[in-house]
Design a protein around this motif. Structure first.
Motif, PDB file in Angstrom:
ATOM      1  N   ASP A  11      16.843 -66.942  17.220  1.00 58.78           N
ATOM      2  CA  ASP A  11      15.946 -66.886  18.367  1.00 58.78           C
ATOM      3  C   ASP A  11      16.335 -65.703  19.238  1.00 58.78           C
ATOM      4  OD1 ASP A  11      14.110 -67.712  20.444  1.00 58.78           O
ATOM      5  OD2 ASP A  11      15.857 -68.493  21.509  1.00 58.78           O
ATOM      6  N   GLY A  12      15.340 -64.897  19.616  1.00 57.49           N
ATOM      7  CA  GLY A  12      15.624 -63.705  20.398  1.00 57.49           C
ATOM      8  C   GLY A  12      16.174 -63.986  21.777  1.00 57.49           C
ATOM      9  N   GLU A  13      15.940 -65.182  22.292  1.00 52.49           N
ATOM     10  CA  GLU A  13      16.405 -65.518  23.637  1.00 52.49           C
ATOM     11  C   GLU A  13      17.817 -66.115  23.610  1.00 52.49           C
ATOM     12  OE1 GLU A  13      14.949 -68.236  27.475  1.00 52.49           O
ATOM     13  OE2 GLU A  13      14.002 -68.455  25.500  1.00 52.49           O
ATOM     14  N   SER A  14      18.027 -67.135  22.793  1.00 54.83           N
ATOM     15  CA  SER A  14      19.317 -67.842  22.787  1.00 54.83           C
ATOM     16  C   SER A  14      20.302 -67.257  21.782  1.00 54.83           C
ATOM     17  CB  SER A  14      19.097 -69.317  22.460  1.00 54.83           C
ATOM     18  OG  SER A  14      18.600 -69.471  21.136  1.00 54.83           O
ATOM     19  N   ARG A  15      19.817 -66.477  20.810  1.00 57.97           N
ATOM     20  CA  ARG A  15      20.604 -65.917  19.717  1.00 57.97           C
ATOM     21  C   ARG A  15      21.161 -66.990  18.791  1.00 57.97           C
ATOM     22  NH1 ARG A  15      18.440 -61.735  18.909  1.00 57.97           N
ATOM     23  NH2 ARG A  15      20.156 -61.217  17.483  1.00 57.97           N
ATOM     24  N   LEU A  16      20.554 -68.166  18.781  1.00 58.02           N
ATOM     25  CA  LEU A  16      20.950 -69.248  17.895  1.00 58.02           C
ATOM     26  C   LEU A  16      20.108 -69.212  16.619  1.00 58.02           C
ATOM     27  CD1 LEU A  16      21.241 -72.192  20.464  1.00 58.02           C
ATOM     28  CD2 LEU A  16      23.134 -70.936  19.400  1.00 58.02           C
ATOM     29  N   ASN A  17      20.705 -69.659  15.519  1.00 59.14           N
ATOM     30  CA  ASN A  17      19.961 -69.708  14.262  1.00 59.14           C
ATOM     31  C   ASN A  17      18.775 -70.670  14.385  1.00 59.14           C
ATOM     32  OD1 ASN A  17      21.748 -67.958  13.070  1.00 59.14           O
ATOM     33  ND2 ASN A  17      22.890 -69.547  11.979  1.00 59.14           N
ATOM     34  N   THR A  18      17.650 -70.283  13.831  1.00 61.76           N
ATOM     35  CA  THR A  18      16.473 -71.161  13.840  1.00 61.76           C
ATOM     36  C   THR A  18      16.344 -71.941  12.528  1.00 61.76           C
ATOM     37  OG1 THR A  18      15.114 -69.286  13.100  1.00 61.76           O
ATOM     38  CG2 THR A  18      15.187 -69.727  15.461  1.00 61.76           C
ATOM     39  N   ILE A  19      17.267 -71.725  11.597  1.00 60.10           N
ATOM     40  CA  ILE A  19      17.247 -72.420  10.308  1.00 60.10           C
ATOM     41  C   ILE A  19      18.654 -72.908   9.976  1.00 60.10           C
ATOM     42  CG2 ILE A  19      17.112 -72.031   7.804  1.00 60.10           C
ATOM     43  CD1 ILE A  19      14.683 -70.379   8.184  1.00 60.10           C
ATOM     44  N   ASP A  20      18.744 -74.149   9.501  1.00 59.42           N
ATOM     45  CA  ASP A  20      19.982 -74.671   8.925  1.00 59.42           C
ATOM     46  C   ASP A  20      19.821 -74.683   7.411  1.00 59.42           C
ATOM     47  OD1 ASP A  20      21.298 -75.112  11.322  1.00 59.42           O
ATOM     48  OD2 ASP A  20      20.430 -77.109  11.569  1.00 59.42           O
ATOM     49  N   ILE A  21      20.789 -74.119   6.700  1.00 59.62           N
ATOM     50  CA  ILE A  21      20.722 -74.019   5.241  1.00 59.62           C
ATOM     51  C   ILE A  21      21.674 -75.032   4.616  1.00 59.62           C
ATOM     52  CG2 ILE A  21      20.980 -72.489   3.254  1.00 59.62           C
ATOM     53  CD1 ILE A  21      20.581 -70.133   5.162  1.00 59.62           C
TER      54      ILE A  21
ATOM     55  N   ASP B  48      14.380 -77.123  18.051  1.00 59.90           N
ATOM     56  CA  ASP B  48      14.951 -76.981  19.384  1.00 59.90           C
ATOM     57  C   ASP B  48      15.259 -75.527  19.714  1.00 59.90           C
ATOM     58  OD1 ASP B  48      16.924 -76.933  17.439  1.00 59.90           O
ATOM     59  OD2 ASP B  48      18.467 -77.764  18.759  1.00 59.90           O
ATOM     60  N   THR B  49      15.568 -74.722  18.700  1.00 61.13           N
ATOM     61  CA  THR B  49      15.810 -73.302  18.946  1.00 61.13           C
ATOM     62  C   THR B  49      14.594 -72.447  18.600  1.00 61.13           C
ATOM     63  OG1 THR B  49      16.806 -73.116  16.745  1.00 61.13           O
ATOM     64  CG2 THR B  49      18.292 -73.475  18.590  1.00 61.13           C
ATOM     65  N   LEU B  50      13.702 -72.971  17.767  1.00 62.43           N
ATOM     66  CA  LEU B  50      12.512 -72.202  17.384  1.00 62.43           C
ATOM     67  C   LEU B  50      11.564 -72.036  18.564  1.00 62.43           C
ATOM     68  CD1 LEU B  50      11.112 -70.964  14.834  1.00 62.43           C
ATOM     69  CD2 LEU B  50       9.832 -73.085  14.691  1.00 62.43           C
ATOM     70  N   VAL B  51      11.394 -73.115  19.349  1.00 58.89           N
ATOM     71  CA  VAL B  51      10.488 -73.073  20.501  1.00 58.89           C
ATOM     72  C   VAL B  51      11.212 -72.420  21.667  1.00 58.89           C
ATOM     73  CG1 VAL B  51       9.114 -74.438  22.098  1.00 58.89           C
ATOM     74  CG2 VAL B  51       9.301 -75.147  19.709  1.00 58.89           C
ATOM     75  N   SER B  52      10.711 -71.296  22.091  1.00 59.92           N
ATOM     76  CA  SER B  52      11.364 -70.510  23.137  1.00 59.92           C
ATOM     77  C   SER B  52      10.548 -70.547  24.428  1.00 59.92           C
ATOM     78  CB  SER B  52      11.530 -69.057  22.670  1.00 59.92           C
ATOM     79  OG  SER B  52      11.992 -68.231  23.717  1.00 59.92           O
ATOM     80  N   SER B  53      11.228 -70.357  25.531  1.00 58.92           N
ATOM     81  CA  SER B  53      10.545 -70.308  26.824  1.00 58.92           C
ATOM     82  C   SER B  53       9.923 -68.936  27.083  1.00 58.92           C
ATOM     83  CB  SER B  53      11.532 -70.640  27.963  1.00 58.92           C
ATOM     84  OG  SER B  53      12.589 -69.688  28.000  1.00 58.92           O
ATOM     85  N   MET B  54      10.311 -67.958  26.288  1.00 58.67           N
ATOM     86  CA  MET B  54       9.777 -66.604  26.488  1.00 58.67           C
ATOM     87  C   MET B  54       8.387 -66.491  25.881  1.00 58.67           C
ATOM     88  SD  MET B  54      13.157 -64.300  25.675  1.00 58.67           S
ATOM     89  CE  MET B  54      12.227 -62.768  25.858  1.00 58.67           C
ATOM     90  N   LEU B  55       7.503 -65.847  26.592  1.00 57.84           N
ATOM     91  CA  LEU B  55       6.130 -65.685  26.155  1.00 57.84           C
ATOM     92  C   LEU B  55       6.087 -64.925  24.832  1.00 57.84           C
ATOM     93  CD1 LEU B  55       3.170 -66.174  26.998  1.00 57.84           C
ATOM     94  CD2 LEU B  55       3.172 -63.890  27.990  1.00 57.84           C
ATOM     95  N   GLY B  56       5.517 -65.527  23.822  1.00 56.18           N
ATOM     96  CA  GLY B  56       5.365 -64.868  22.531  1.00 56.18           C
ATOM     97  C   GLY B  56       6.557 -64.982  21.608  1.00 56.18           C
TER      98      GLY B  56
END
Length: 385
Positions: free
Chosen positions: A74-84, A159-167
């Motif tokens: 995620d560009g905002e939190s820098r957390l992975n958006t996928i668990d492998i 939880d990390t995929l949905v971001s508060s940043m527009l777009g």
């Protein structure tokens, strides 16, 4: 052509200058060739792959910020958006009603024979929507499918995929779908309603509606042979356009009487007492989920291990079931007296005065006093009505 899907994916990777994608699908092609008896062709293909430069094998598509070695973030939190994860094939048995299991097998066969179906003009995109109450095994099902197909499972973290940043959420979605196409895998969207909620609600924010549109566009752009599984507890909340994207839909109901009996027997395993009445157990657990049955079985087996017993205590098993159901119904049983009252009301035939006295290590006189209080309270309640 039996291996058209893999050839097209290798070509796509080459055209996109995406070395990791080309290499991984070439590896899958080698595996399929060997499985079909074409060992010499598989060996030649692997020899060519072994000579490929390391830089090519780990090539990155920097413009989209993804690589096979580095999952999208995620560009905002820098957390992975996928668990492998890499589920093991058939490590755990899957218990489903017969009709549901038949639908699942149809999906598996459609994935395994995609090329032949495509040649016959009878293929469907490998999209499966799983829906039903919590605890019915939707997440476990996704893991089981990935294990059965021998593919890694890419679980999207909403939880990390949905971001508060527009777009940003739409960009996250795009990166997730691009990443899933780089290598053979199963993409799993859990809590799917968080992304695919119905549009048109006056309270919706414009950004949320754009997320649904982005999701639809990414699903439409996904090749038919890329496997996508989505799961939700609230299928009624899904946007109508989402349903049309899934050729395979699998409801996960609460287990029926026969399936509950099977679950109790299989999950207790070697700790199952020989004289245990499974019909009574299945009957008293009506309306429960497979997850609840599993929890009660695990708790009962742990208790047996702590006490050094080779099988579980039958009365303790029924007690744990009754108390777990009480908690699920929101009842607060804070004292031993509360538990005795509940168990007596729940199953008076099973929980006699003597059984309750033994379970709680008290005298039958004490149990009788508690039970009389319960009967007195019930009588007062009927009079007040």
């Amino acid at each position: 052509m039996d291996y058209l899907s893999e050839v097209l994916k290798i070509l796509e990777g080459a055209l996109k200058a995406n070395g990791s994608m080309a290499v991984n699908y070439a590896g899958l092609l080698a595996d399929k060739l060997e499985r079909d008896g074409e060992r010499q062709q598989a060996r030649l293909l692997r020899e060519h792959l072994a000579r490929a430069p390391k830089a090519l094998a780990h090539a990155q598509d920097a413009s989209r910020g993804i690589s096979l070695g580095q999952p999208p973030v995620d560009g905002e939190s820098r957390l992975n958006t996928i668990d492998i994860s890499h589920p093991q094939p058939d490590r755990e048995a899957l218990y489903l009603p017969s009709a549901i299991k038949a639908r699942l097998e149809e999906f598996i066969l459609s994935v395994q024979h995609h090329d032949q179906l495509a040649q016959a003009g009878a293929s469907l995109p490998a999209r499966l929507l799983v829906y039903g109450p919590p605890g019915t095994g939707k997440t476990f099902l996704a893991r089981w499918i990935a294990g059965r197909l021998g593919l890694p499972l890419l679980t999207v973290r909403c939880d990390t995929l949905v971001s508060s940043m527009l777009g940003q959420t739409s960009r996250n979605l795009r990166r997730v779908f691009d990443y899933a196409q780089q290598s053979p895998s199963v993409l799993f969207l859990d809590e799917f309603d968080a992304l695919a909620g119905a549009r048109g609600n006056e309270r919706d924010v414009g950004e949320l509606q754009r997320v649904v549109i982005a999701l639809l566009q990414n699903m439409d752009a996904l090749p038919d042979n890329c496997i996508l599984i989505a799961a939700t507890n609230h299928e009624q909340l899904l946007d109508p356009a989402i349903w049309r994207r899934f050729g395979f839909r699998l409801p996960m109901p609460l287990p029926d009487l026969a399936l509950r009996k099977t679950l109790w027997e299989k999950m207790l395993g070697d700790y199952l007492p020989t004289k245990l009445d499974l019909d009574e157990l299945a009957s008293l657990s009506a309306g429960t989920t497979g997850a609840l049955i599993q929890q009660v079985c695990l708790d009962s087996k742990r208790d047996a291990v702590f006490k050094g017993h080779r099988v579980i205590d039958e009365n303790n098993l029924f007690r744990r079931l009754g108390l777990t159901l009480a908690i699920a119904e929101g009842k607060r049983l804070a004292t031993v007296e509360d538990e005795i009252k509940w168990l007596r009301l729940w199953s008076p035939k099973r929980f006699s005065l003597r059984v309750l006295a033994s379970l709680y290590n008290i005298s039958t006189r004490q149990v009788t006093t508690v039970v009389k209080e319960t009967e007195s309270d019930a009588s007062q309640g009927r009079k007040s009505e």
